[in-house]
Design a protein around this motif. Structure first.
Motif, short mmCIF file in Angstrom:
data_model
loop_
_atom_site.label_atom_id
_atom_site.label_comp_id
_atom_site.label_asym_id
_atom_site.label_seq_id
_atom_site.Cartn_x
_atom_site.Cartn_y
_atom_site.Cartn_z
N GLU A 98 0.84 -1.20 0.00
CA GLU A 98 0.00 0.00 0.00
C GLU A 98 0.88 1.24 0.00
N ASN A 99 0.71 2.07 -1.00
CA ASN A 99 1.43 3.33 -1.09
C ASN A 99 0.79 4.32 -0.12
N MET A 100 1.56 4.76 0.89
CA MET A 100 1.00 5.62 1.94
C MET A 100 0.69 7.02 1.41
N THR A 101 1.28 7.38 0.27
CA THR A 101 1.04 8.72 -0.29
C THR A 101 -0.15 8.74 -1.23
N THR A 102 -0.20 7.76 -2.16
CA THR A 102 -1.26 7.75 -3.17
C THR A 102 -2.43 6.84 -2.83
N CYS A 103 -2.30 6.04 -1.74
CA CYS A 103 -3.32 5.06 -1.33
C CYS A 103 -3.47 3.92 -2.34
N GLU A 104 -2.50 3.77 -3.25
CA GLU A 104 -2.55 2.66 -4.20
C GLU A 104 -2.40 1.35 -3.45
N LEU A 105 -3.23 0.35 -3.78
CA LEU A 105 -3.21 -0.96 -3.14
C LEU A 105 -2.87 -2.03 -4.17
N LEU A 106 -1.91 -2.90 -3.84
CA LEU A 106 -1.54 -4.03 -4.69
C LEU A 106 -1.72 -5.30 -3.89
N PHE A 107 -2.64 -6.17 -4.35
CA PHE A 107 -2.90 -7.44 -3.68
C PHE A 107 -2.20 -8.54 -4.47
N ILE A 108 -1.25 -9.22 -3.84
CA ILE A 108 -0.39 -10.18 -4.52
C ILE A 108 -0.62 -11.55 -3.88
N ALA A 109 -1.31 -12.42 -4.59
CA ALA A 109 -1.61 -13.77 -4.09
C ALA A 109 -0.37 -14.65 -4.25
#
Length: 1019
Positions: free
Chosen positions: A854-865
């Motif tokens: 999770e990018n703390m600046t842009t709130c981008e979330l990447l879910f990696i299974a």
């Protein structure tokens, strides 16, 4: 369903409905559930009164969603929140779902819950059948009866069923004003979408607060929709200093009716027999007291038996002349040719003993015993209120009694006496497994372990008046009349109490936490104010050759359980000293001695013993400079020892202390020159070497008045057993309200006596601009003891290995999520990660479910299974796993299987037994350093003239540019002559084969002495 979701959160429009806290959601689908997804706002104005907040999230394939959990972290100045409703829209299919909430999530509102669950509605109807609506589960938690069993820590519970789980919930509001007190049943209500049939729970606490350990008896969960009760039996400590040291336990459901009647009663009887069985050793003399008749069992010369005798009646003494388990023969001490016998259910005296005189002792949970015929089970010794022998048919059942309290007597100067003989060594036990123990501070606790730390030597002052001296800390008190106690006996509950001789009416009592304190006896407390006496019997003196700590004097163990539920209790009674496993401890003091009280903890692979007070009976001074002190300690049930912890309480005129044979590492920590580089937070460091690690150490004593300032070098010293060649360091900075950032430039470690130094470059903020959540699977043994590292690859650069932490420090446990902050500045758009471990510790195997970035600046979330074992003994045997990133605007890079053929040369001595490592480097990055340990073609690897075949999975590396190959130089004949390496792989439908010639030695004693080489492909 998977992909992107739009989440709309509506906050109610009345005053103070908004929140300052962090909101999270968890989505449950028919396939699986998501991890907690935090909904961050950039401007800090999210979730205000009457507002709608919209978010876009990415989740894996969870299937059709059927419920949602929403909650917050209860942080900020006004965390209370009233949520109006939630809308979900699948961005791929366009399908919409609605969840009407209309509830407070606030500790001071409604039921105090800050986490709630709701069924998901599709077109106004729930996805699940109506029976899976929100259910208020009733949870009954019983804290055990042991002293100090209660806790003030925060307790968390997660319930699992066929339709998912409740998530970890803090048990905040009990029907009792004070929660989790000793012997108390606390009732909670836990709302969740109905889970169907329940299967297990996970319960634990956060270890905060003084006396945070907890003895949990059991948990019962009632489903009000079915009226079914599920019982979860524990009867264990959740305490880092007790039992196995765990503060979280997983328990499986049992049917409550069967569980209550059988399991608990069976365990209680077994524990009671374990505590009382020593009384029935062959050679002991016993008395049997019946509470209904108020008399002792007697065997008269004519063979008649009754229970109407006085305590001093000579016909009321019985010798144990036969013992096999719980079957005994009790011979009259006075009329020696007669034994107590049950003949066809009738009690009598019989000559010669024999099978009919064999009685089975059956202990009840109230510590009373039944005497049953071993020949005719079911026939027991029964008396009426007048002490006459009877059977159950002779009168009303309430007028009969089968239960007897058992007392042991000892010979002294030709007479049969009680337990407290002069110079006897006794144990004053306060429950089935606890005892009165002298602490290093000089205070007493009734929550001590039943070990030699709790032995007391009796000094008999006069009849019925004694003084008790701690065997392990002899001569600590003054020995005057302040220490003289009158022993008060209570036959009704087989207890004694210790009354001060100097201050009549003042007794030794115990508080709920087990701490001893003086209490005043009142008539209202009669019966409650007394402890138990089980004057136990004399054990044999140690056999020749035994090196016992306790001198071979008259010994007894006082087994006393306090019968009252109140805070003020009295003590105590005795049990035989059993043979223990004894160890010798040698303490070598360095240049500086100490006068403080020293304690030792010993850790084994099956348990831990401690604190052990290192003291002696004699008056000799301990821990003087250059002195060797020897102690004997008892260590039982801890398995193979792997480490110790030693420390002191800081008391005395000279508390400073140095130990020999430890290495003192000099550690210099460099804070960078960047703005805001300093920190006021607590910083900890762990050194890793070839012989293990130092453990996480707090860096609190610097050479500088203020630590970790911009451009500053802070010097510290860390003492540890020599770690050999240092390999890495782990830095941990605890973020706080005062300080969220720290820029560490490097760490330099020097070992005294060595001219070399180890330099570890950091050059990154210890706060981090990305948050990483590592979710360990819920399979059996899914957790790891290894040190975990993460590499993140972006289009601009690779982060390099980032050490996240070690499983030895309570990280990466099964079915858990561990959160870290890392620095990924300027890596560019992320396209893959590599996660793995160093294969260290007792059980390094690890099953990783998912990684969330999770990018703390842009709130981008990447879910990696990940959903894979990372282990050299599972799946493909690799301790590293690479996973590509899935993005909406482009597909992920493929995962490629690289086949590696390694040709060892034919020169004499070309083979090696060392561990070989390889790193494939291409236009899309590298594979990371991988150990080649599973050859697909040979059992013995890297033999002269041999070709070994290995396989490595990695996200597509593009065109291979070079290889790094090397070995660690371990093992006999560690040199290696490498002929060449061929890498074969298939990508985009075409097969590739790349040859990397070498024809050189990798040997520190051949050619240029290198054991690692860079190989380029043949053009």
């Amino acid at each position: 369903m998977s992909g992107n979701w739009k989440v709309s959160i509506n906050t109610s429009d009345f005053p103070n409905a908004g929140t300052s806290s962090q909101i999270y959601i968890v989505l449950y689908g028919h396939c699986r559930s998501s991890a907690p997804i935090y909904l961050y706002g950039r401007d800090g104005t999210r979730f205000q009164d009457g507002h709608e907040d919209n978010f876009t999230i990415t989740v894996g394939d969870i299937g059709m969603p059927f419920k949602i959990r929403i909650g917050h972290t209860n942080s900020g100045c006004s965390p209370s929140w009233h949520c109006k409703g939630i809308e979900l829209q699948n961005m791929n299919s366009g399908q919409k779902f609605y969840i009407p909430v209309q509830r407070w999530l606030a500790q001071e509102q409604e039921d105090g819950e800050i986490c709630r669950e709701f069924p998901i509605l599709s077109k106004g109807q729930p996805v699940l059948p109506v029976k899976f609506e929100v259910t208020a589960y009733e949870v009954y938690i019983t804290t055990g009866e042991l002293w100090n069993a209660g806790t003030i820590a925060n307790v968390y519970l997660c319930i699992y069923g066929e339709k998912g789980d409740t998530g970890s919930r803090k048990l905040f509001r009990s029907k009792n004003s004070l929660k989790f007190l000793r012997g108390q049943i606390d009732t909670f209500f836990l709302e969740a979408v109905n889970l169907g049939d329940l299967c297990k729970i996970v319960i634990g606490h956060d270890g905060l607060g003084q006396g945070n350990g907890w003895f949990l008896e059991d948990v019962v969960v009632r489903d009000p929709t079915t009226n079914h009760e599920y019982a979860f039996f524990c009867h264990r400590w959740l305490d880092e200093g007790e039992d196995d040291g765990k503060i979280v336990r997983e328990m499986y459901a049992k049917d409550k009716t069967i569980f209550s009647v059988r399991k608990k009663l069976e365990l209680k009887r077994k524990e009671t027999w374990a505590a009382e069985s020593w009384k029935f050793m062959k050679g002991n003399t016993l008395q049997f007291y019946n509470k209904l008749s108020g008399g002792f069992v007697r065997l008269h010369p004519d063979g008649k038996v009754d229970a109407a005798g006085e305590q001093t009646d000579r016909y009321g003494l019985f010798d144990v002349i036969f013992n096999k388990g719980n079957i005994c023969v009790f011979q009259s001490h006075e009329v020696r040719h007669l034994s107590l016998t049950l003949d066809n259910g009738f009690a009598t005296g019989m000559a010669g003993g024999g099978a009919r005189s064999e009685l089975r002792v059956l202990y009840q949970p109230n510590r009373c015993a039944l005497l049953e015929s071993a020949l005719l089970p079911g026939h027991t010794l029964t008396v009426d209120r007048h002490g006459r022998v009877a059977d159950e048919s002779s009168a009303g059942y309430a007028e009969l009694s089968k239960e007897f309290l058992v007392f042991v007597k000892f010979p002294d100067a030709g007479k049969i006496q009680g337990v407290f003989l002069s110079s006897a060594v006794v144990m004053l036990t306060t429950s089935l497994c606890q005892a009165l123990c002298l602490q290093p501070s000089g205070t007493c606790t009734g929550a001590g372990n039943q070990t030699e730390q709790s032995y007391w030597r009796v000094h008999k002052i006069s009849s019925g008046i004694c003084m008790f001296e701690s065997v392990k800390t002899a001569r600590r008190g003054t020995g005057d009349t302040d220490c003289h106690f009158k022993i008060k006996k209570n036959l009704e509950n087989a207890s004694i109490s210790l009354e001060s001789l100097k201050s009549p009416g003042l007794f030794v009592g115990l508080q709920a936490d087990g701490q001893a304190k003086p209490v005043i006896y009142t008539k209202d407390e009669k019966g409650d104010a007394v402890g138990r006496e089980n004057p136990m019997g004399m054990s044999a003196t140690p056999s020749q050759g035994e090196d016992k700590t306790i001198p071979p004097e008259s010994k007894a163990r006082c087994s006393s359980s306090l019968s009252s539920e109140k805070e003020s209790k009295h003590l105590c009674s005795t049990e035989t000293l059993l043979s223990e496993e004894e160890w010798k401890v040698l303490v070598l003091t360095g240049d500086t001695g100490t006068q403080a009280n020293v304690t030792l903890w010993v850790y084994g692979d099956e348990g831990v013993t401690g604190p052990i007070s290192l003291t002696k009976d004699s008056q000799e001074q301990l821990f003087l400079p250059g002195q060797n002190d020897e102690f004997q300690v008892v260590l039982r049930g801890i398995g193979e020892i792997y480490k110790i912890r030693i420390g002191h309480d800081g008391t005395g005129g000279q508390p400073e202390w140095s130990l020999q044979r430890l290495v003192r590492y000099h550690v210099d920590v460099y804070t960078g020159q960047l703005k805001q580089a300093k920190t006021e937070s607590e910083v900890s460091l762990c050194l890793y070497g070839e012989r293990g690690d130092s453990g996480l150490r707090l860096l609190h004593r610097s050479n500088m008045p203020v630590r970790f300032q911009r451009g500053q070098i802070d010097a510290f010293q860390i003492e540890a057993v020599s770690l050999g060649n240092l390999q890495k360091v782990l830095l941990h900075c605890e973020a706080s309200d005062k300080s969220q950032y720290w820029y560490c430039e490097k760490v330099i470690v020097k070992e005294p006596g060595s001219a070399s130094e180890s330099i570890f470059t950091c050059e990154r903020c210890q706060d981090g601009d990305w948050k990483v959540t590592i979710i360990t699977g819920d399979l059996e043994n899914a957790g790891t003891t290894a040190t975990v590292s993460l590499c993140v690859y972006g289009e601009a650069r690779c982060s390099g290995p980032i050490i996240l932490g070690s499983g030895k420090h309570q990280l990466f446990n099964p079915n858990s999520a561990d959160i870290f902050k890392i620095h990924l500045k300027d890596v560019g758009e992320i396209y893959k990660i590599r996660i793995g471990h160093d294969n260290s510790g007792e059980d390094p195997r690890w099953y990783v479910e998912e990684v969330i970035l999770e990018n703390m600046t842009t709130c981008e979330l990447l879910f990696i299974a990940v959903e894979s074992w990372i282990s050299d003994s599972e799946d493909d045997g690799d301790t590293w796993k690479e996973v590509p990133i899935i993005r909406a605007h482009r597909g992920p890079l493929p995962v490629v299987m690289y086949k590696i053929l390694i040709h060892t040369g034919t020169k004499p001595g070309a083979e090696t037994e060392s561990s070989v490592f390889i790193n494939l480097i291409g236009t899309n990055g590298d594979s990371g350093r991988r150990r080649l340990h599973q050859s697909g073609s040979r059992k013995a690897r890297f033999q002269r003239g041999q070709v070994d075949i290995f396989s490595i999975k990695a996200v597509s590396l593009g065109k291979l540019k070079k290889i790094l190959i090397g070995h660690d130089g371990t093992g006999p004949g560690n040199g290696w002559f490498l002929e060449n390496i061929i890498v074969e792989y298939e990508e985009e439908g075409s097969c590739q084969e790349v040859l990397f010639p070498c024809h050189r030695w990798l040997d520190e004693y051949q050619e240029d002495g290198k054991t690692e080489r860079e190989l380029l492909p043949r053009k």
